[in-house]
Design a protein around this motif. Structure first.
Motif, PDB file in Angstrom:
ATOM      1  N   THR A   1       0.831  -1.206   0.000  1.00  0.00           N
ATOM      2  CA  THR A   1       0.000   0.000   0.000  1.00  0.00           C
ATOM      3  C   THR A   1       0.862   1.252   0.000  1.00  0.00           C
ATOM      4  O   THR A   1       0.640   2.189  -0.780  1.00  0.00           O
TER       5      THR A   1
ATOM      6  N   ARG B   1       2.775   1.623  -3.414  1.00  0.00           N
ATOM      7  CA  ARG B   1       1.900   1.992  -4.533  1.00  0.00           C
ATOM      8  C   ARG B   1       1.480   3.460  -4.452  1.00  0.00           C
ATOM      9  O   ARG B   1       1.409   4.152  -5.469  1.00  0.00           O
ATOM     10  N   ALA B   2       1.246   3.954  -3.230  1.00  0.00           N
ATOM     11  CA  ALA B   2       0.785   5.334  -3.055  1.00  0.00           C
ATOM     12  C   ALA B   2       1.926   6.305  -2.768  1.00  0.00           C
ATOM     13  O   ALA B   2       1.682   7.491  -2.552  1.00  0.00           O
TER      14      ALA B   2
ATOM     15  N   ASN C   1      -2.537   8.158   6.223  1.00  0.00           N
ATOM     16  CA  ASN C   1      -2.682   7.897   4.789  1.00  0.00           C
ATOM     17  C   ASN C   1      -2.560   6.415   4.458  1.00  0.00           C
ATOM     18  O   ASN C   1      -3.301   5.895   3.607  1.00  0.00           O
ATOM     19  N   ILE C   2      -1.636   5.720   5.114  1.00  0.00           N
ATOM     20  CA  ILE C   2      -1.470   4.288   4.846  1.00  0.00           C
ATOM     21  C   ILE C   2      -2.724   3.518   5.243  1.00  0.00           C
ATOM     22  O   ILE C   2      -3.240   2.687   4.478  1.00  0.00           O
TER      23      ILE C   2
ATOM     24  N   THR D   1      -5.792   4.655   5.664  1.00  0.00           N
ATOM     25  CA  THR D   1      -6.915   5.061   4.811  1.00  0.00           C
ATOM     26  C   THR D   1      -6.847   4.377   3.454  1.00  0.00           C
ATOM     27  O   THR D   1      -7.845   3.825   2.963  1.00  0.00           O
ATOM     28  N   ASP D   2      -5.669   4.384   2.835  1.00  0.00           N
ATOM     29  CA  ASP D   2      -5.522   3.744   1.526  1.00  0.00           C
ATOM     30  C   ASP D   2      -5.694   2.232   1.621  1.00  0.00           C
ATOM     31  O   ASP D   2      -6.303   1.605   0.741  1.00  0.00           O
TER      32      ASP D   2
ATOM     33  N   THR E   1      -9.422   1.496   2.019  1.00  0.00           N
ATOM     34  CA  THR E   1     -10.135   1.799   0.774  1.00  0.00           C
ATOM     35  C   THR E   1      -9.921   0.687  -0.249  1.00  0.00           C
ATOM     36  O   THR E   1     -10.868   0.228  -0.904  1.00  0.00           O
ATOM     37  N   GLY E   2      -8.669   0.235  -0.368  1.00  0.00           N
ATOM     38  CA  GLY E   2      -8.377  -0.861  -1.289  1.00  0.00           C
ATOM     39  C   GLY E   2      -9.037  -2.158  -0.877  1.00  0.00           C
ATOM     40  O   GLY E   2      -9.563  -2.903  -1.720  1.00  0.00           O
TER      41      GLY E   2
END
Length: 332
Positions: free
Chosen positions: A257, A260-261, A318-319, A321-322, A325-326
């Protein structure tokens, strides 16, 4: 929100004020909020979804408890949690009394009679009382004592008491805020656990009642500093724990994650290979849960002047949350 959480008072087993503040914020985004007899607060949104995710952080902080009111008006105390005596002399504290907060100062002779550094039992709290009778009008035996709130920020570095682990509480609340209305398949709960500093007690109760499919604990870890090398550095991102507190499948998902972000992420060995945080209690009391832990580098832990970076807090938010979401998209 972050400043308010850091400035609230909540010594282990006396967390009500801090826990109520957490609840106040959580109620803005959660569908349901509950508190148990331990004082744990659990807030949940998207309650109809089947896949259960729990984000947790402990709300309690290290501190002291009054054990004796001396004839000269000074207070003797015992430690609550792992407080370092070498950092205590002349530190400002607040004593929690029925009349409100009473300001005090930790005092001790620089050395004991045998030439050793003083232990906590050698310290007193000076609350500006001239005798025992005057002090007893303000203070009762057993009253909790906390470091005085002292929040400041400079160049993205926070200095404050109780960074361990109010920053974790802030992270899980902020994730809930950002994911409000975005999740379809995930039932998301955030928990502020109690009594972590005195034996991981609160999480033992939360784990048994929640039984999530996935649990992510957010805590702090020692950052690289004067007496600690080969540790995560402040300002270079949060860290994934590589000990038993994080399952290998969770570690792999977090690393992918972040990569990728393009989110800053460090790796951390953790306290011991066998764990030692709330994550370990989730593993024991909810064995079907996939458990992982993210940590924020912190200097001078368990002191009046802990330090951490706003950048690392944001990377952790952020980690998570992403990642969620994924995961929600995968479950659709």
């Amino acid at each position: 929100m972050l400043k308010s959480l850091l400035s609230s008072i909540g010594v282990s087993s006396f967390e009500r004020s801090a826990a109520d503040l957490f609840r106040h914020y959580a109620e803005q985004w959660a569908d349901t909020v509950r508190q148990d007899y331990f004082g744990n607060t659990v807030a949940t949104m998207n309650t109809g979804a089947k896949y259960r995710v729990l984000l947790s952080a402990h709300i309690d902080e290290v501190g002291f408890q009054v054990t004796e009111v001396c004839q000269n008006g000074l207070l003797k105390v015992r430690g609550i949690g792992g407080v370092c005596p070498a950092r205590l002399n002349t530190q400002q504290v607040v004593v929690c009394a029925d009349c409100g907060y009473v300001n005090g100062v930790m005092v001790s002779t620089p050395m004991t009679n045998d030439g050793k550094m003083p232990d906590i039992k050698d310290f007193f709290v000076d609350i500006d009382c001239q005798n025992r009778e005057q002090a007893m009008q303000l203070i009762e035996l057993g009253a909790p004592v906390a470091f005085m709130p002292n929040y400041s920020v400079h160049d993205s570095v926070i200095t404050s008491k109780s960074i361990d682990d109010r920053v974790g509480c802030y992270v899980v609340l902020e994730v809930m805020k950002r994911l409000k209305g975005r999740l379809k398949k995930i039932r998301l709960s955030v928990a502020a656990t109690t009594q972590e500093e005195i034996g991981l007690r609160g999480m033992a109760a939360v784990a048994q009642t929640e039984q999530p499919d996935m649990a992510i604990n957010v805590d702090v870890t020692d950052a690289e500093q004067l007496d600690k090398t080969s540790r995560p550095r402040m300002g270079e991102g949060c860290a994934i724990v590589l000990n038993a507190d994080s399952h290998a499948m969770f570690r792999e998902r977090v690393i992918k994650t972040a990569s990728r972000a393009n989110i800053a992420l460090q790796k951390c060995l953790g306290r011991e290979i066998t764990g030692g945080s709330d994550s370990s209690r989730m593993q024991i009391f909810s064995p079907k849960t996939l458990v992982g832990e993210l940590v924020i580098p912190c200097k001078y832990m368990h002191s009046h002047t802990e330090k951490c970076s706003l950048n690392d807090i944001e990377s952790c938010i952020n980690i998570i949350t992403d990642l969620l979401t994924g995961l929600d998209e995968e479950l659709a």
